[in-house]
Design a protein around this motif. Structure first.
Motif, PDB file in Angstrom:
ATOM      1  N   ILE A   1      10.549  33.581 -26.561  1.00  0.00           N
ATOM      2  CA  ILE A   1       9.178  33.084 -26.451  1.00  0.00           C
ATOM      3  C   ILE A   1       8.297  33.648 -27.568  1.00  0.00           C
ATOM      4  O   ILE A   1       7.370  32.997 -28.047  1.00  0.00           O
ATOM      5  CB  ILE A   1       8.585  33.417 -25.065  1.00  0.00           C
ATOM      6  N   LYS A   2       8.623  34.827 -28.054  1.00  0.00           N
ATOM      7  CA  LYS A   2       7.825  35.442 -29.129  1.00  0.00           C
ATOM      8  C   LYS A   2       7.932  34.649 -30.432  1.00  0.00           C
ATOM      9  O   LYS A   2       7.107  34.812 -31.333  1.00  0.00           O
ATOM     10  CB  LYS A   2       8.270  36.884 -29.368  1.00  0.00           C
ATOM     11  N   ASP A   3       8.971  33.798 -30.531  1.00  0.00           N
ATOM     12  CA  ASP A   3       9.186  33.019 -31.757  1.00  0.00           C
ATOM     13  C   ASP A   3       8.709  31.576 -31.643  1.00  0.00           C
ATOM     14  O   ASP A   3       8.920  30.788 -32.570  1.00  0.00           O
ATOM     15  CB  ASP A   3      10.672  33.032 -32.126  1.00  0.00           C
ATOM     16  N   TYR A   4       8.091  31.209 -30.513  1.00  0.00           N
ATOM     17  CA  TYR A   4       7.614  29.833 -30.353  1.00  0.00           C
ATOM     18  C   TYR A   4       6.541  29.537 -31.404  1.00  0.00           C
ATOM     19  O   TYR A   4       5.691  30.389 -31.703  1.00  0.00           O
ATOM     20  CB  TYR A   4       7.046  29.619 -28.953  1.00  0.00           C
ATOM     21  N   GLU A   5       6.595  28.332 -31.939  1.00  0.00           N
ATOM     22  CA  GLU A   5       5.623  27.908 -32.948  1.00  0.00           C
ATOM     23  C   GLU A   5       4.353  27.384 -32.276  1.00  0.00           C
ATOM     24  O   GLU A   5       4.057  26.198 -32.292  1.00  0.00           O
ATOM     25  CB  GLU A   5       6.243  26.840 -33.847  1.00  0.00           C
ATOM     26  N   VAL A   6       3.624  28.309 -31.656  1.00  0.00           N
ATOM     27  CA  VAL A   6       2.380  27.970 -30.969  1.00  0.00           C
ATOM     28  C   VAL A   6       1.338  29.024 -31.321  1.00  0.00           C
ATOM     29  O   VAL A   6       1.652  30.068 -31.899  1.00  0.00           O
ATOM     30  CB  VAL A   6       2.578  27.895 -29.431  1.00  0.00           C
ATOM     31  N   SER A   7       0.092  28.766 -30.938  1.00  0.00           N
ATOM     32  CA  SER A   7      -0.979  29.722 -31.198  1.00  0.00           C
ATOM     33  C   SER A   7      -0.773  30.978 -30.348  1.00  0.00           C
ATOM     34  O   SER A   7      -0.104  30.938 -29.305  1.00  0.00           O
ATOM     35  CB  SER A   7      -2.326  29.095 -30.845  1.00  0.00           C
ATOM     36  N   PRO A   8      -1.328  32.105 -30.765  1.00  0.00           N
ATOM     37  CA  PRO A   8      -1.198  33.347 -29.975  1.00  0.00           C
ATOM     38  C   PRO A   8      -1.681  33.187 -28.532  1.00  0.00           C
ATOM     39  O   PRO A   8      -1.066  33.717 -27.607  1.00  0.00           O
ATOM     40  CB  PRO A   8      -2.059  34.343 -30.755  1.00  0.00           C
ATOM     41  N   PHE A   9      -2.779  32.439 -28.349  1.00  0.00           N
ATOM     42  CA  PHE A   9      -3.287  32.246 -26.988  1.00  0.00           C
ATOM     43  C   PHE A   9      -2.298  31.453 -26.140  1.00  0.00           C
ATOM     44  O   PHE A   9      -2.033  31.809 -24.985  1.00  0.00           O
ATOM     45  CB  PHE A   9      -4.639  31.533 -27.012  1.00  0.00           C
ATOM     46  N   LYS A  10      -1.734  30.392 -26.727  1.00  0.00           N
ATOM     47  CA  LYS A  10      -0.788  29.575 -25.974  1.00  0.00           C
ATOM     48  C   LYS A  10       0.477  30.376 -25.671  1.00  0.00           C
ATOM     49  O   LYS A  10       1.048  30.263 -24.577  1.00  0.00           O
ATOM     50  CB  LYS A  10      -0.439  28.313 -26.766  1.00  0.00           C
ATOM     51  N   ARG A  11       0.895  31.198 -26.623  1.00  0.00           N
ATOM     52  CA  ARG A  11       2.064  32.044 -26.375  1.00  0.00           C
ATOM     53  C   ARG A  11       1.776  33.017 -25.233  1.00  0.00           C
ATOM     54  O   ARG A  11       2.641  33.245 -24.368  1.00  0.00           O
ATOM     55  CB  ARG A  11       2.448  32.805 -27.649  1.00  0.00           C
ATOM     56  N   TRP A  12       0.588  33.588 -25.196  1.00  0.00           N
ATOM     57  CA  TRP A  12       0.224  34.494 -24.101  1.00  0.00           C
ATOM     58  C   TRP A  12       0.257  33.751 -22.764  1.00  0.00           C
ATOM     59  O   TRP A  12       0.734  34.297 -21.758  1.00  0.00           O
ATOM     60  CB  TRP A  12      -1.170  35.073 -24.351  1.00  0.00           C
ATOM     61  N   CYS A  13      -0.228  32.518 -22.755  1.00  0.00           N
ATOM     62  CA  CYS A  13      -0.196  31.715 -21.525  1.00  0.00           C
ATOM     63  C   CYS A  13       1.239  31.494 -21.057  1.00  0.00           C
ATOM     64  O   CYS A  13       1.553  31.638 -19.870  1.00  0.00           O
ATOM     65  CB  CYS A  13      -0.876  30.363 -21.756  1.00  0.00           C
ATOM     66  N   TYR A  14       2.115  31.137 -21.998  1.00  0.00           N
ATOM     67  CA  TYR A  14       3.524  30.947 -21.653  1.00  0.00           C
ATOM     68  C   TYR A  14       4.126  32.242 -21.112  1.00  0.00           C
ATOM     69  O   TYR A  14       4.810  32.244 -20.068  1.00  0.00           O
ATOM     70  CB  TYR A  14       4.317  30.514 -22.890  1.00  0.00           C
ATOM     71  N   GLU A  15       3.905  33.343 -21.812  1.00  0.00           N
ATOM     72  CA  GLU A  15       4.491  34.619 -21.398  1.00  0.00           C
ATOM     73  C   GLU A  15       4.029  35.017 -20.005  1.00  0.00           C
ATOM     74  O   GLU A  15       4.822  35.478 -19.171  1.00  0.00           O
ATOM     75  CB  GLU A  15       4.123  35.712 -22.410  1.00  0.00           C
TER      76      GLU A  15
END
Length: 384
Positions: A115-129
Motif C-alpha cells: 500500500i505504501k507504493d500505491y500511486e495515490v496522494s498521501p491523503f488517499k494512501r492514509w485513508c486506504y491504510e
C-alpha cells in the motif's frame, strides 16, 4: 458446490487480473462455481465472459460509497456466495465489510502490492491504510503474493500475522513450450538488425520506464541498432514519448500499446527489462523466464524472491539508470552467461512457480477459512 466470488481490483489487465485469469483456468469446475465481480467496465469482462466465467458489475467509486456497499451485499446474498476473495486495497475494504454483512462464510483478502507504493496522494494512501487496518479483523485469511508483501501487511497490522500467508504467483507450463513469432514482431516494428530490449508493463510512473530511457544513450553508443519495445498502455505514454525525444533516443523506442500476443514479443527480445519502482510478484518475469529469456529487473518487493542475482537474472537498484545500463550491457556482451542465467531461470519457474501449485495452494487456503474446517496447517510462507 462452492460458490467462489472474486472481487477484482479493476477491469483492466494488470497483475491482479492476470492472477485471476490463472486461477479461473485452474479451478476444478465440478467443485467451484466461479463468479467475477468487477468494480468498473473494462476489457477484462469480455475476456472472462468468452471463457464462460459469469461476471457482474458493482461500481465501487467514489472511494466512500455506501450505496456501492449495499449493492455488493445484495449481490453476495443473491448468489449465495460461499467464499469471497478480494484483490487490491479498495476491493479488500469493500469486500470485508460486504462479506460480513451478507453472511459470507469465508472472506479472503489478497494483497498484490504494498500500500505504501500505491500511486495515490498521501491523503488517499492514509485513508486506504486506515480502512485496511480497521477492517483487517473481518478477513478470515489474507493471501500475499510474496514474503515482502506479507511483511508489509504484518508491519501495518500486527494482529493479522496468524492469518496472513504467502502464495507465490505461477504460470502455466505451456509458457515453456511457447515459441512465439519473434521474427514477425521484429519485422513489424522495424528492429531486425540489432538487439531488442523488451518492457512489458503499464505505462505508469510506478513501472520506471524513464530510467530505461535514461540508460539508452550509453547503450546506443555501443549498439547503434538497438531497439526498445514498450508493451503496455497507460497514462504516461505521451510523457514517455516526449522524454525519449529529449534524451535523443526516440528513434530507438517503439510504444506498442496493449496486446494479447505478448508471447511473440518475448520471443523477439534479447533482454526483458523490468525497471519498476514497486512490484508484488510480477508475472512478466515468470513468463519471460519460462520462455528462456534473460531478465534484468529492479530489486524491489518480491522480485528478489524470483530472481537470484547473477544466477537466474540480474538485479539492480530502482531509480538507478547507470546500474540498469551496466546490467543490460553485461547481458548483451556476454551471451553465453546470459543463456546460462536464462536456463537457470527457466528451471526455477518449472520447479517453484507453476500455475498448478498456485491454484492448489490457493484452494487450500480458501477452504481452510470455511466454518467447521480444521485450521490451516501450514507455515505462513505457503510456497516453498
Amino acid at each position: 458446490m462452492i460458490v467462489l466470488a472474486e472481487l477484482a481490483g479493476s477491469a483492466g489487465y494488470g497483475g491482479g487480473e492476470r492472477y485471476l485469469d490463472v486461477l479461473f483456468e485452474g479451478l476444478d469446475r465440478s467443485r467451484y462455481r466461479p463468479l467475477l465481480i468487477l468494480p468498473e467496465p473494462g476489457p477484462f469482462a469480455d475476456t472472462m465472459n468468452a471463457r464462460g466465467i459469469a461476471t457482474r458489475l458493482v461500481r465501487l467509486d467514489p472511494l466512500v460509497n455506501p450505496l456501492a456497499l449495499l449493492r455488493l451485499v445484495r449481490l453476495l446474498r443473491e448468489e449465495r456466495v460461499t467464499i469471497l476473495q478480494t484483490h487490491g486495497a479498495r476491493a479488500n475494504v469493500y469486500g470485508r465489510l460486504a462479506g460480513r454483512l451478507a453472511g459470507v462464510p469465508c472472506i479472503v483478502s489478497t494483497v498484490h502490492n504494498a500500500i505504501k507504493d500505491y500511486e495515490v496522494s498521501p491523503f488517499k494512501r492514509w485513508c486506504y491504510e486506515t480502512a485496511l487496518r480497521v477492517t483487517a479483523p473481518l478477513a478470515h485469511r489474507i493471501i500475499c503474493v510474496s514474503e515482502a508483501i506479507r511483511c508489509d501487511v504484518i508491519q501495518s497490522c500486527p494482529p493479522v500475522a496468524a492469518r496472513a500467508v504467502t502464495i507465490y504467483n505461477g504460470v502455466d507450463r505451456a509458457w515453456q513450450q511457447q515459441n512465439g513469432q519473434g521474427s514477425r514482431v521484429r519485422a513489424a516494428w522495424r528492429c531486425e538488425r540489432g538487439p531488442v530490449l523488451l518492457v512489458v508493463a503499464r505505462l505508469t510512473e510506478q513501472k520506471g520506464h524513464r530510467y530505461l530511457l535514461q540508460a539508452l544513450p550509453t547503450l546506443l553508443a555501443h549498439w547503434p541498432t538497438l531497439t526498445s519495445l514498450f508493451v503496455g498502455a497507460g497514462s504516461c505514454r505521451e510523457s514517455l514519448q516526449q522524454e525519449a525525444e529529449q534524451w535523443g533516443v526516440g528513434q530507438a523506442c517503439r510504444f506498442v500499446g496493449a496486446t494479447e500476443a505478448v508471447a511473440d514479443f518475448y520471443a523477439a527480445a534479447d533482454v526483458v527489462v523490468l525497471p519498476s519502482l514497486s512490484e508484488g510478484f510480477p508475472f512478466v518475469i515468470l513468463e519471460a523466464l519460462a520462455m528462456g529469456k534473460p531478465v534484468v529487473a529492479t530489486r524491489v518487493n518480491g522480485v528478489p524472491e524470483i530472481i537470484e542475482d547473477g544466477r537466474t537474472g540480474l538485479l539492480v537498484p530502482p531509480r538507478d539508470a547507470p546500474a540498469l545500463e551496466q546490467a543490460i550491457a553485461r547481458v548483451l556482451r556476454q551471451p553465453d552467461d546470459a543463456a546460462r542465467m536464462a536456463q537457470a531461470g527457466r528451471t526455477a519457474v518449472a520447479a517453484r512457480f507453476t500455475a498448478e501449485r498456485m491454484v492448489r495452494e490457493t484452494a487450500t487456503v480458501l477452504e481452510a477459512g470455511l466454518p467447521g474446517t480444521q485450521s490451516l496447517q501450514c507455515s505462513p510462507k505457503v510456497a516453498a
